[in-house]
Design a protein around this motif. Structure first.
Motif, PDB file in Angstrom:
ATOM      1  N   ASP A 106      33.059  45.884  51.542  1.00 26.69           N
ATOM      2  CA  ASP A 106      31.658  46.018  51.089  1.00 26.69           C
ATOM      3  C   ASP A 106      31.465  45.201  49.700  1.00 26.69           C
ATOM      4  N   PRO A 107      30.618  44.317  49.757  1.00 23.33           N
ATOM      5  CA  PRO A 107      30.364  43.485  48.846  1.00 23.33           C
ATOM      6  C   PRO A 107      29.702  44.241  47.446  1.00 23.33           C
ATOM      7  N   ASP A 108      29.258  45.160  47.474  1.00 21.14           N
ATOM      8  CA  ASP A 108      28.513  46.089  46.370  1.00 21.14           C
ATOM      9  C   ASP A 108      29.463  46.870  45.902  1.00 21.14           C
ATOM     10  N   PHE A 109      30.467  47.662  46.641  1.00 21.53           N
ATOM     11  CA  PHE A 109      31.641  48.667  46.018  1.00 21.53           C
ATOM     12  C   PHE A 109      33.001  47.805  45.961  1.00 21.53           C
ATOM     13  N   GLY A 110      33.091  46.536  46.432  1.00 19.20           N
ATOM     14  CA  GLY A 110      34.196  46.043  46.225  1.00 19.20           C
ATOM     15  C   GLY A 110      35.504  46.837  47.012  1.00 19.20           C
ATOM     16  N   ALA A 433      22.598  51.070  46.150  1.00 21.25           N
ATOM     17  CA  ALA A 433      23.692  51.616  46.564  1.00 21.25           C
ATOM     18  C   ALA A 433      24.542  51.813  45.332  1.00 21.25           C
ATOM     19  N   LYS A 434      24.561  50.680  44.469  1.00 19.47           N
ATOM     20  CA  LYS A 434      25.731  51.021  43.269  1.00 19.47           C
ATOM     21  C   LYS A 434      25.396  51.982  42.685  1.00 19.47           C
ATOM     22  N   LEU A 435      24.058  52.353  42.185  1.00 24.49           N
ATOM     23  CA  LEU A 435      24.049  53.367  41.472  1.00 24.49           C
ATOM     24  C   LEU A 435      24.522  54.706  42.239  1.00 24.49           C
TER      25      LEU A 435
END
Length: 550
Positions: A106-110, A433-435
Motif C-alpha cells: 500500500d503506497p500510503d501506509f508503506g 487514509a493516512k490520518l
C-alpha cells in the motif's frame, strides 16, 4: 408613541427581518411547513430521507443505473464481523497465498496489504481456486485496480494455483458524530473546502472534487454552507431543484444530480438569505443536522468565505475529517487563506491539499503565462506543512460549465483539467487514509528535564524511528514562517506586542498534532503557531542526558 419616525422604521425593519428568519428556520425544522413562504416551496414527501442512487454517465444525456466506473467494482461496505487474516499454518496453501500477497504494498501506509489487515475471507479449494476479500479503507481507493491486478498476478504465479478471485469491499462507516446528529450517522468522512476569501473558485473546486470522487466509486454529498450567496443552484442542474421534507420526521431529503446528494439554501425557495450572523449559524446548524444524508463516503462542505460564526459553528458541530484550501497566486489571497489555515489548526482540522486556481494559461505561442503572479499556494504548503499542491489553469470551459449547471469533470472527464481534479481527489482519499493510521510525530514539554534546559520540548518523529530528541521552545517559536513576510524578517523574534524579544525559556501553554505533518502550539502571549514536523526536524537539537544538577 414618543418614539421618533426613524426609530419606528428601524424597529419595523428589524421585526420584518426577524419574522423572515424565523419563518425560514421553522420550515427547516418542519414547523408549520404549509403556512411558511419557504415551506410553500419545500415539497413534503415520504421518501424517508434517502438519496436516489442513480448516476449519469459522463458526457451522456440519458440516465443509467450504473454506479461504478472502471474495471474493478467495489461494494460500499463490508461486514464488520469478518476478521483480517494475517497468518496461516506453515506449509499450507493459505500461507502460500498470504506470502504472495505480501508483495503488494500500500503506497500510503508503506506496508503490504496483509499487514495492513486488508485480507479477509481467504478460501482455497482442493482444485487450487483461490478466493479472498480485500477490505480497503474507502470505495474510492485510487489504487484498487492496481491491488486487484497485482494480487491476481502474484497468487496465480504459485505453482498449484489454478485461479484467483478478488472481492473488493470497503470498511464499514465509522465516525465521531454526536448521537444527536442522526442524519449524519452514515457519513464516513467530512471534507471542508475553504478559502476564507470570496471569488477564488472555492465552489468550483467543491463541485468538481465531489463529482470526481463520485466517478471514482464513492458515495458523495455536497452541502452549500453559504446562505448569503449559494452557488450550487447555478453550478448543478438537478431535475427536482427543491428540497423535500419528510412530513412525519421533519428530515430534509437532499436533491440529487448525477448521483450526488445536494443541499443548499438556494434550493429552499428563497435564493440567498438576508439575516444576521447568529441567525445564519442557527440556520446552517439545522440544515446540517436535520438532513438525512444516508450512507456517504464523503460529504463535501462548500464553506462560506471568512472565519466567523458560521465557520466556527460548522467546525464545532461536525467532526470534520480534513480540509482542502483554495487560493489564487496573489499575496492578497495568501493573507486571507492563511487565516483559514490557522483557524482549522486551532480546531484540530488537518489541511491535506491546496488548490491554486487561475495559476496560469498556455498561450498559442507555446509559452506559459502567469498573469496573477505565483507563489501563494506553494507558500501555504511550505509554511503550514500541507503536503499537496494542485495548480489549476485558466480555462474558459471551467467557468462556462459552472455557469451552465454541469461541472467540467462530467462534460470532459478525459480532459487536462479533469485529470488535475482526479489527482487532487486521489490525494484527498490517500491523506484521509493516512490520518486513520495516526500522526507521524508528537511534541510535548520536557517535564522530566532530560535536556536540562528550561522550555525544552521533547519531539518524536516516525521518520526517525520514533526515537525522541529535544529542541528549545524559543527556537521553535522563532522559526515561525508566517511571520517572515517581506520586510518582516525579524517579527518572529518578538512576542505579540512587537517589542518584547522572545525569551530563551519560553514554553508552550498547549500543543497538539494537526493531521500528519504539523503541530499547533499555543504560547503564553496568545500567539498560535503552526509548526511543521519538517520545520522542527531542521532545528538545532539539545543533547539528552545533560540534566542540570540542583
Amino acid at each position: 408613541s414618543s418614539a421618533s419616525p426613524s426609530h419606528r422604521r428601524r424597529e419595523a425593519t428589524r421585526r420584518s427581518l426577524l419574522v423572515r428568519t424565523i419563518d425560514a428556520m421553522a420550515t427547516l425544522a418542519a414547523i408549520r411547513p404549509s403556512d411558511s413562504r419557504l415551506g410553500a416551496r419545500l415539497k413534503v414527501g415520504g421518501t424517508g430521507g434517502r438519496i436516489a442512487r442513480k448516476t449519469v454517465a459522463a458526457g451522456a444525456g440519458r440516465r443509467t443505473t450504473s454506479t461504478r466506473r472502471g474495471p474493478v467494482s467495489i461494494r460500499a461496505h463490508a461486514s464488520s464481523s469478518s476478521p483480517s487474516i494475517t497468518s496461516a499454518p506453515d506449509g499450507s496453501r493459505e500461507a502460500d497465498v498470504l506470502n504472495a500477497l505480501r508483495n503488494v504494498i500500500d503506497p500510503d501506509f508503506g506496508e503490504d496489504i496483509v499487514n495492513c489487515g486488508f485480507v479477509k475471507d481467504l478460501r482455497v479449494s482442493d482444485a487450487g481456486d483461490v478466493t479472498f476479500t480485500l477490505e480497503l479503507t474507502t470505495p474510492a481507493c485510487p489504487v484498487k485496480e492496481e491491488f486487484d491486478r497485482l494480487s491476481k498476478q502474484f497468487v496465480t504465479a504459485l505453482e498449484w494455483a489454478k485461479s484467483c478471485n478478488v472481492n473488493m469491499t470497503a470498511q464499514p462507516v465509522t465516525n465521531d458524530m454526536p448521537d444527536a446528529v442522526e442524519g449524519l450517522k452514515g457519513v464516513r468522512h467530512i471534507i471542508a473546502v475553504s478559502s476564507c476569501k470570496g471569488g477564488v473558485g472555492k465552489s468550483t473546486t467543491s463541485v468538481n472534487l465531489a463529482y470526481t470522487l463520485r466517478m471514482m466509486g464513492a458515495k458523495v454529498g455536497i452541502f452549500d454552507a453559504d446562505v448569503f450567496g449559494p452557488s450550487l443552484p447555478t453550478m448543478t442542474s438537478p431535475e427536482q431543484a427543491v428540497l423535500q421534507m419528510d412530513k412525519e420526521t421533519g428530515a430534509i431529503t437532499p436533491t440529487e444530480y448525477e448521483g450526488v446528494g445536494i443541499v443548499s439554501f438556494g434550493f429552499a425557495g428563497q435564493g440567498s438569505a438576508i439575516m444576521r450572523g447568529p441567525m445564519v449559524s442557527g440556520l446552517i446548524n439545522q440544515m446540517l443536522t436535520t438532513t438525512a444524508w444516508g450512507d456517504l463516503d464523503y460529504l463535501i462542505i462548500d464553506m462560506p468565505p471568512g472565519t466567523g460564526d458560521v465557520q466556527l459553528t460548522i467546525c464545532q458541530v461536525l467532526p470534520i475529517t480534513a480540509a482542502v484550501v483554495v487560493t489564487t497566486p496573489q499575496k492578497l489571497a495568501f493573507i486571507d487563506v492563511e487565516k483559514g489555515v490557522r483557524m482549522f489548526s486551532k480546531l484540530r482540522v488537518p489541511c491535506v491539499a491546496v488548490v491554486e486556481n487561475m495559476s496560469y494559461f498556455d498561450g498559442d505561442d507555446g509559452k506559459r503565462y502567469k498573469p496573477f503572479g505565483e507563489g501563494s499556494g506553494q507558500r501555504i504548503c511550505d509554511d503550514y506543512g500541507v503536503p499537496n499542491l494542485f495548480q489549476m489553469p485558466i480555462v474558459p470551459d471551467l467557468s462556462a460549465c459552472g455557469d451552465t449547471g454541469r461541472p467540467l469533470v462530467l462534460v470532459d472527464p478525459a480532459g487536462d483539467v479533469a485529470q488535475i481534479y482526479g489527482a487532487a481527489a486521489a490525494k484527498v482519499v490517500q491523506e484521509v487514509a493516512k490520518l486513520r493510521a495516526g500522526p507521524k510525530g508528537s511534541l510535548a514539554l520536557d517535564e522530566e528535564g532530560v535536556a536540562g534546559v528550561d522550555g525544552a520540548l521533547r519531539v518524536q518523529l516516525a521518520d526517525e524511528g520514533g526515537m525522541p530528541f529535544y529542541v528549545r521552545g524559543c527556537d521553535v517559536r522563532r522559526s515561525d514562517k508566517s511571520a517572515t513576510a517581506d520586510g518582516e524578517s525579524k517579527k518572529a523574534d518578538f512576542l505579540m506586542d512587537g517589542v518584547t524579544p522572545v525569551p530563551d525559556d519560553i514554553a508552550p501553554v498547549e500543543a497538539h498534532v494537526v493531521g500528519n505533518y504539523a503541530v499547533q502550539i499555543s504560547w503564553p502571549d496568545g500567539f498560535s503557531q503552526v509548526a511543521t514536523f519538517a520545520q522542527i526536524q531542521a532545528l538545532s537539537r539539545l543533547p539528552a542526558g545533560a540534566k542540570v544538577e540542583a
